[in-house]
Design an enzyme around this catalytic site. Sequence first.
Site, PDB file in Angstrom:
ATOM      1  N   TYR A 254      -0.874  -5.131   4.546  1.00 28.86           N
ATOM      2  CA  TYR A 254      -1.060  -3.925   5.364  1.00 28.86           C
ATOM      3  C   TYR A 254      -2.321  -3.181   4.930  1.00 28.86           C
ATOM      4  O   TYR A 254      -3.165  -2.810   5.752  1.00 28.86           O
ATOM      5  CB  TYR A 254       0.178  -3.044   5.205  1.00 28.86           C
ATOM      6  CG  TYR A 254       0.142  -1.698   5.884  1.00 28.86           C
ATOM      7  CD1 TYR A 254       0.155  -1.592   7.272  1.00 28.86           C
ATOM      8  CD2 TYR A 254       0.148  -0.523   5.140  1.00 28.86           C
ATOM      9  CE1 TYR A 254       0.151  -0.344   7.891  1.00 28.86           C
ATOM     10  CE2 TYR A 254       0.158   0.721   5.746  1.00 28.86           C
ATOM     11  CZ  TYR A 254       0.158   0.802   7.127  1.00 28.86           C
ATOM     12  OH  TYR A 254       0.158   2.037   7.732  1.00 28.86           O
TER      13      TYR A 254
ATOM     14  N   ALA B 278      -4.850  -4.390   3.223  1.00 35.83           N
ATOM     15  CA  ALA B 278      -6.034  -5.208   3.490  1.00 35.83           C
ATOM     16  C   ALA B 278      -6.514  -5.031   4.929  1.00 35.83           C
ATOM     17  O   ALA B 278      -7.715  -4.867   5.194  1.00 35.83           O
ATOM     18  CB  ALA B 278      -5.728  -6.671   3.202  1.00 35.83           C
TER      19      ALA B 278
END
Length: 258
Positions: free
Chosen positions: A156, A158
């Site tokens: 998430y 990233a």
Amino acid sequence: MGLLDDKVVLVNGGSQGVGAAIARAAVREGAVAAVTGRRPGPGEALVEELTAAGGKALYVRADLSDAGQAKDSVARVVQTYGRVDCLVNSAGLTSRGTLLDTTPELFDQHIGINLKGPFFAMQAVVADMVGRQAPGTIVNIITSSAHGGQPFLAPYVAAKAGLIGLTRNAAHAHRWDRVRINGLNIGWTATEGEDATQKAFHGAGDDWREEAAAKLPMGKLGQPDEIADFVVFLLSERSGVVTGSVIDWDQNVLGGLD
């Protein structure tokens, strides 16, 4: 006069939660609202609610992790209303995964919904604006976790960190087209999706909101309607020339330590 009088606003992920609150606020401020979502039930119910209150609204079924559907949803709105003046990317996937246990499939899901969908929706909307030589505004709903986040939010974080970079890059690229693009890093927010996440991944009971609120500085979680008011301001001309800004909308202060 409303802040968004006669504007056509497309809210991706707009059938519930923060997105639905933004659609309601946009219509209240004079806009026509188009909302996308994967599930027809909530989307159609929201449109019925908005039209019953005297507004104009459209639901477009779309899986934004599919670049073709993301672009087609924009084309549908342009076909119906002639243009898109404002875009909000509020769709988000928050399923859990750490660096060590995230599968390639889960990683791809996060990239698809949290980054690829916004990218290609923005591509189609900005192309419409540039083609008409018309100004426009975009707000991307991001997350305060993009600064680092919890260990269980690796994919998430990233994807959302990528959305921060995209927001600034696109704002710089299209500033001379008078397309303003900003982002909002929201914190822990009381939504239907968060309720499902807390119960599915953390074993939370029905009173988790009250327990969480008691541990937060302002005594409550972020409220979708308050976020929606700020987004409408950023979409409107009242926010002036601001572009390329990614604003931390949270009650925890980045870098502050006790």
